[in-house]
Design an enzyme around this catalytic site. Structure first.
Site, PDB file in Angstrom:
ATOM      1  N   SER A   1      -7.512  -6.095  -1.836  1.00  0.00           N
ATOM      2  CA  SER A   1      -6.960  -7.417  -1.685  1.00  0.00           C
ATOM      3  C   SER A   1      -7.477  -8.595  -2.461  1.00  0.00           C
ATOM      4  CB  SER A   1      -7.282  -7.968  -0.045  1.00  0.00           C
ATOM      5  OG  SER A   1      -6.268  -9.052   0.405  1.00  0.00           O
TER       6      SER A   1
ATOM      7  N   ASP B   1      -1.795  -3.929   2.326  1.00  0.00           N
ATOM      8  CA  ASP B   1      -3.015  -4.392   2.113  1.00  0.00           C
ATOM      9  C   ASP B   1      -4.148  -3.249   2.411  1.00  0.00           C
ATOM     10  OD1 ASP B   1      -5.753  -5.863   2.413  1.00  0.00           O
ATOM     11  OD2 ASP B   1      -5.328  -6.518   4.184  1.00  0.00           O
TER      12      ASP B   1
END
Length: 280
Positions: free
Chosen positions: A39, A160
């Protein structure tokens, strides 16, 4: 330094702390042969490895109040709070150009963690194999559940990386890095609480992801406990915010973000001697 790794947590806008730490590393010409991030950590690592001093600060602070970067307007238009096309296409290609050549030609490895929506497994992509497609991979790793749409890449549907492996220390160790510098975006003593929304927001098409979101806090907290043990064994040095600043994952207050960025630089400066001794 071949057995040394750099491990980068995500954390949304709290990732500007990592940006500050990496900015100081660039100032000191300190680069590691192996970095791994998810991320926001992966985002910050890219500009670090392309040697673009100041770029992370400019991208994440100068545009945080631009509606194209982050806004409810984005959500109503494209079902995404962060403007993913703006962040991962317009900014790096036109507005604040990312130096693709310098990134691809750098000698350091970068591994980026993502989550496979169908299998619920962690999928890691290495710069050495995917440098030309780094933007969609970082975008996938940064696509928060229900905040951004999944990314289709390499015959997978990805989200993610922090869902399944929020602090990829074990992956770094599996890749042969016995000594690791770990950058966290939360202060000491932080443990994640169960999500209040994981039962209300669910993917019909990705039941594996729903299960991961239910246990995400447990995975995170167990990893923190593991890091504490690794610190005691002197296998890792952990850099984390030395001051608990009130900065949220989706923070838009530029002054708060700038304070967090400067804190990252100061914390790195205070630890640089210890880090150099550790990696020798």
């Amino acid at each position: 330094m071949e057995n040394v790794g750099l491990v980068l947590e995500g954390g949304g806008m709290r990732g500007v702390y990592t940006a500050g730490v990496l900015e100081y590393f660039m100032k000191e010409n300190l680069y590691f042969p192996y970095s791994i991030g998810v991320s926001a950590g992966a985002c910050m690592a890219a500009s670090y490895l392309s040697r673009q001093a100041g770029r992370n600060k400019k991208v994440n602070l100068d545009y945080v109040n631009d509606w194209r970067y982050f806004s409810v307007r984005n959500y109503f238009k494209k079902r995404q709070l962060f403007g993913m096309d703006f962040i991962f296409d317009e900014i790096p290609k036109r507005i604040v150009p990312f130096d693709f050549d310098a990134f691809q030609n750098s000698n350091e490895q970068l591994v980026i963690g993502t989550t496979d929506c169908h299998t619920g497994e962690a999928v890691y992509f290495n710069k050495s194999d995917h440098a030309e497609n780094i933007l969609p991979i970082i975008r996938a790793s940064s696509s928060l559940p229900f905040v951004a749409p999944p990314v289709h890449y390499d015959n997978r549907i990805l989200l993610d990386g922090g869902i399944i492996d929020p602090i990829p220390i074990r992956k770094a160790q599996q890749d042969g890095k016995r000594k690791n510098i770990v950058i966290l975006t939360k202060p000491a003593g932080y443990f994640k609480k169960p999500s209040k929304f994981s039962s209300f927001f669910q993917y019909k098409e990705f039941p594996k992801v729903n299960g991961l979101l239910q246990t995400r806090h447990s995975v995170y907290n167990e990893t923190i406990e593991y890091l504490l043990e690794e610190e005691k064994k002197e296998n890792v040095i952990v850099l984390r915010p030395s001051v608990a600043l009130p900065v949220g994952r989706m923070e838009r207050n530029r002054s708060k973000l700038e304070m967090l960025y400067e804190l990252g630089m100061r914390d790195a400066e205070e630890q640089i001697g210890r880090i150099r001794e550790f990696i020798q």
